[in-house]
Structures are given as structure tokens and as C-alpha cells.
Motif scaffolding. Structure first.
Motif, PDB file in Angstrom:
ATOM      1  N   GLN A  70      -9.452  26.505   6.375  1.00  0.00           N
ATOM      2  CA  GLN A  70      -9.226  27.181   7.165  1.00  0.00           C
ATOM      3  C   GLN A  70      -8.123  28.289   6.701  1.00  0.00           C
ATOM      4  OE1 GLN A  70      -7.692  23.943   9.996  1.00  0.00           O
ATOM      5  NE2 GLN A  70      -9.500  24.516  11.241  1.00  0.00           N
ATOM      6  N   GLU A  71      -7.322  27.969   5.789  1.00  0.00           N
ATOM      7  CA  GLU A  71      -6.207  28.766   5.511  1.00  0.00           C
ATOM      8  C   GLU A  71      -6.986  29.894   4.784  1.00  0.00           C
ATOM      9  OE1 GLU A  71      -2.498  28.776   2.190  1.00  0.00           O
ATOM     10  OE2 GLU A  71      -2.909  27.032   3.446  1.00  0.00           O
ATOM     11  N   PHE A  72      -7.916  29.579   3.742  1.00  0.00           N
ATOM     12  CA  PHE A  72      -8.659  30.783   3.034  1.00  0.00           C
ATOM     13  C   PHE A  72      -8.994  31.757   3.983  1.00  0.00           C
ATOM     14  CE2 PHE A  72     -12.145  32.314   1.256  1.00  0.00           C
ATOM     15  CZ  PHE A  72     -12.022  32.821  -0.231  1.00  0.00           C
ATOM     16  N   LEU A  73      -9.935  31.042   4.964  1.00  0.00           N
ATOM     17  CA  LEU A  73     -10.573  31.962   6.195  1.00  0.00           C
ATOM     18  C   LEU A  73      -9.812  32.833   7.005  1.00  0.00           C
ATOM     19  CD1 LEU A  73     -13.223  29.595   7.296  1.00  0.00           C
ATOM     20  CD2 LEU A  73     -13.744  31.576   5.408  1.00  0.00           C
ATOM     21  N   SER A  74      -8.423  32.234   7.081  1.00  0.00           N
ATOM     22  CA  SER A  74      -7.368  33.083   7.959  1.00  0.00           C
ATOM     23  C   SER A  74      -6.851  34.224   7.312  1.00  0.00           C
ATOM     24  CB  SER A  74      -6.406  32.223   8.319  1.00  0.00           C
ATOM     25  OG  SER A  74      -5.492  31.757   7.279  1.00  0.00           O
ATOM     26  N   GLU A  75      -7.101  34.091   5.709  1.00  0.00           N
ATOM     27  CA  GLU A  75      -6.472  35.217   5.226  1.00  0.00           C
ATOM     28  C   GLU A  75      -7.463  36.401   4.791  1.00  0.00           C
ATOM     29  OE1 GLU A  75      -4.987  33.366   1.709  1.00  0.00           O
ATOM     30  OE2 GLU A  75      -3.263  32.323   2.856  1.00  0.00           O
ATOM     31  N   ILE A  76      -8.761  36.373   5.158  1.00  0.00           N
ATOM     32  CA  ILE A  76      -9.930  37.416   5.152  1.00  0.00           C
ATOM     33  C   ILE A  76      -9.853  38.313   5.915  1.00  0.00           C
ATOM     34  CG2 ILE A  76     -12.428  37.633   4.935  1.00  0.00           C
ATOM     35  CD1 ILE A  76     -12.364  34.829   3.436  1.00  0.00           C
ATOM     36  N   VAL A  77      -9.963  39.669   5.632  1.00  0.00           N
ATOM     37  CA  VAL A  77     -10.180  40.579   6.474  1.00  0.00           C
ATOM     38  C   VAL A  77     -11.872  40.654   6.848  1.00  0.00           C
ATOM     39  CG1 VAL A  77     -10.058  43.005   7.023  1.00  0.00           C
ATOM     40  CG2 VAL A  77      -8.416  41.930   5.733  1.00  0.00           C
ATOM     41  N   PRO A  78     -12.388  40.732   7.957  1.00  0.00           N
ATOM     42  CA  PRO A  78     -13.646  40.431   8.259  1.00  0.00           C
ATOM     43  C   PRO A  78     -14.382  41.796   7.833  1.00  0.00           C
ATOM     44  CG  PRO A  78     -12.556  40.034  10.346  1.00  0.00           C
ATOM     45  CD  PRO A  78     -11.322  40.469   9.233  1.00  0.00           C
ATOM     46  N   VAL A  79     -15.577  41.550   7.547  1.00  0.00           N
ATOM     47  CA  VAL A  79     -16.404  42.264   6.663  1.00  0.00           C
ATOM     48  C   VAL A  79     -16.659  43.685   7.261  1.00  0.00           C
ATOM     49  CG1 VAL A  79     -18.751  43.013   6.116  1.00  0.00           C
ATOM     50  CG2 VAL A  79     -18.003  40.631   5.781  1.00  0.00           C
ATOM     51  N   GLY A  80     -16.578  43.887   8.740  1.00  0.00           N
ATOM     52  CA  GLY A  80     -16.686  45.152   9.243  1.00  0.00           C
ATOM     53  C   GLY A  80     -15.493  45.855   9.339  1.00  0.00           C
ATOM     54  N   GLN A  81     -14.201  45.188   9.192  1.00  0.00           N
ATOM     55  CA  GLN A  81     -12.883  45.950   9.080  1.00  0.00           C
ATOM     56  C   GLN A  81     -12.450  46.330   7.874  1.00  0.00           C
ATOM     57  OE1 GLN A  81     -10.393  43.172  11.313  1.00  0.00           O
ATOM     58  NE2 GLN A  81     -11.963  43.059  12.907  1.00  0.00           N
ATOM     59  N   SER A  82     -13.005  45.608   6.838  1.00  0.00           N
ATOM     60  CA  SER A  82     -12.624  45.991   5.607  1.00  0.00           C
ATOM     61  C   SER A  82     -13.270  47.529   4.765  1.00  0.00           C
ATOM     62  CB  SER A  82     -13.201  45.041   4.383  1.00  0.00           C
ATOM     63  OG  SER A  82     -12.753  45.380   3.205  1.00  0.00           O
ATOM     64  N   GLN A  83     -12.308  48.201   4.164  1.00  0.00           N
ATOM     65  CA  GLN A  83     -12.735  49.529   3.646  1.00  0.00           C
ATOM     66  C   GLN A  83     -13.730  49.400   2.436  1.00  0.00           C
ATOM     67  OE1 GLN A  83     -10.882  52.990   4.203  1.00  0.00           O
ATOM     68  NE2 GLN A  83     -10.591  52.469   6.185  1.00  0.00           N
ATOM     69  N   GLU A  84     -13.317  48.220   1.464  1.00  0.00           N
ATOM     70  CA  GLU A  84     -14.013  47.953   0.406  1.00  0.00           C
ATOM     71  C   GLU A  84     -14.068  46.580   0.113  1.00  0.00           C
ATOM     72  OE1 GLU A  84     -11.041  48.189  -3.437  1.00  0.00           O
ATOM     73  OE2 GLU A  84     -10.944  49.963  -2.091  1.00  0.00           O
ATOM     74  N   SER A  85     -15.311  46.169  -0.355  1.00  0.00           N
ATOM     75  CA  SER A  85     -15.367  44.835  -0.546  1.00  0.00           C
ATOM     76  C   SER A  85     -15.150  44.430  -1.950  1.00  0.00           C
ATOM     77  CB  SER A  85     -17.157  44.363  -0.259  1.00  0.00           C
ATOM     78  OG  SER A  85     -17.186  42.939  -0.673  1.00  0.00           O
ATOM     79  N   VAL A  86     -14.195  43.328  -2.024  1.00  0.00           N
ATOM     80  CA  VAL A  86     -13.866  43.081  -3.633  1.00  0.00           C
ATOM     81  C   VAL A  86     -14.294  41.673  -3.816  1.00  0.00           C
ATOM     82  CG1 VAL A  86     -11.980  42.858  -5.132  1.00  0.00           C
ATOM     83  CG2 VAL A  86     -12.005  44.739  -3.239  1.00  0.00           C
ATOM     84  N   CYS A  87     -14.967  41.373  -4.936  1.00  0.00           N
ATOM     85  CA  CYS A  87     -15.391  40.316  -5.322  1.00  0.00           C
ATOM     86  C   CYS A  87     -14.271  39.681  -6.373  1.00  0.00           C
ATOM     87  CB  CYS A  87     -16.680  39.967  -5.574  1.00  0.00           C
ATOM     88  SG  CYS A  87     -17.227  38.351  -6.019  1.00  0.00           S
ATOM     89  N   TYR A  88     -13.668  38.546  -6.514  1.00  0.00           N
ATOM     90  CA  TYR A  88     -12.950  38.215  -7.496  1.00  0.00           C
ATOM     91  C   TYR A  88     -13.603  37.137  -8.309  1.00  0.00           C
ATOM     92  CZ  TYR A  88      -9.090  40.499  -4.998  1.00  0.00           C
ATOM     93  OH  TYR A  88      -8.410  41.717  -4.262  1.00  0.00           O
ATOM     94  N   PRO A  89     -13.610  36.891  -9.762  1.00  0.00           N
ATOM     95  CA  PRO A  89     -14.163  36.109 -10.420  1.00  0.00           C
ATOM     96  C   PRO A  89     -13.773  34.927 -10.121  1.00  0.00           C
ATOM     97  CG  PRO A  89     -13.035  37.534 -11.925  1.00  0.00           C
ATOM     98  CD  PRO A  89     -12.838  38.100 -10.489  1.00  0.00           C
TER      99      PRO A  89
END
Length: 91
Positions: A70-89
């Protein structure tokens, strides 16, 4: 728990094996709304690390894993609202 306004969700599947809590449960994340596959993989890695730490001490962990998700999900900007998608290894 206060996250109702976020449009992000995932399913956390937990299968406890014989020996739990000294043996880690099998975890699976299925991304749903607003969560990329990469973010789901990062979340799964985080939860597996936490489960391994808890298993070493023989601590029951399902509630703690759900809270961490839940904490992890609360810190994510939803896909449609983000300007760029960053994937961390995986760390």
C-alpha cells in the motif's frame, strides 16, 4: 486506508507454504489500474526482500507485506498523469 482517491491498484497473491513463517510465502503481483509491469516487478522485489528478512526471524508477515505494498502504491504517479515512464532496476 486513505488511498481511495488514487487510481492505482494491483492484486497481491500470497501462497503460504509448509514451514511458514520460517519459509517465505510465494508472492505474485498482478498489475491492474495505473501500474506498469516494471513497477509491479519492483514492488514484487521489495516484498520478496521484506519476506526474506521476516522469514529469517520467523515473523508472521502477511499484514506487513500488504502495508508495504500500500505504501509503495501510494507513492506512484498514475500512468496517465506521468510525463515519462521510468523503470528502476531491482536493487
Amino acid at each position: 486506508m486513505g488511498y481511495e482517491d488514487l487510481d492505482i491498484s494491483a492484486l497481491l497473491l500470497v501462497r503460504c507454504l509448509p514451514g511458514y513463517p520460517y519459509k517465505c510465502p510465494k508472492l505474485q503481483i498482478i498489475p491492474e489500474k495505473g501500474l506498469t509491469k516494471c513497477q509491479a516487478d519492483t514492488l514484487l522485489s521489495l516484498l520478496n526482500d521484506q519476506a526474506n528478512a521476516n522469514a529469517r526471524e520467523g515473523c508472521v508477515m502477511i499484514f506487513n507485506l500488504v502495508e508495504a505494498a500500500q505504501e509503495f502504491l501510494s507513492e506512484i504517479v498514475p500512468v496517465g498523469q506521468s510525463q515519462e515512464s521510468v523503470c528502476y532496476p531491482h536493487l
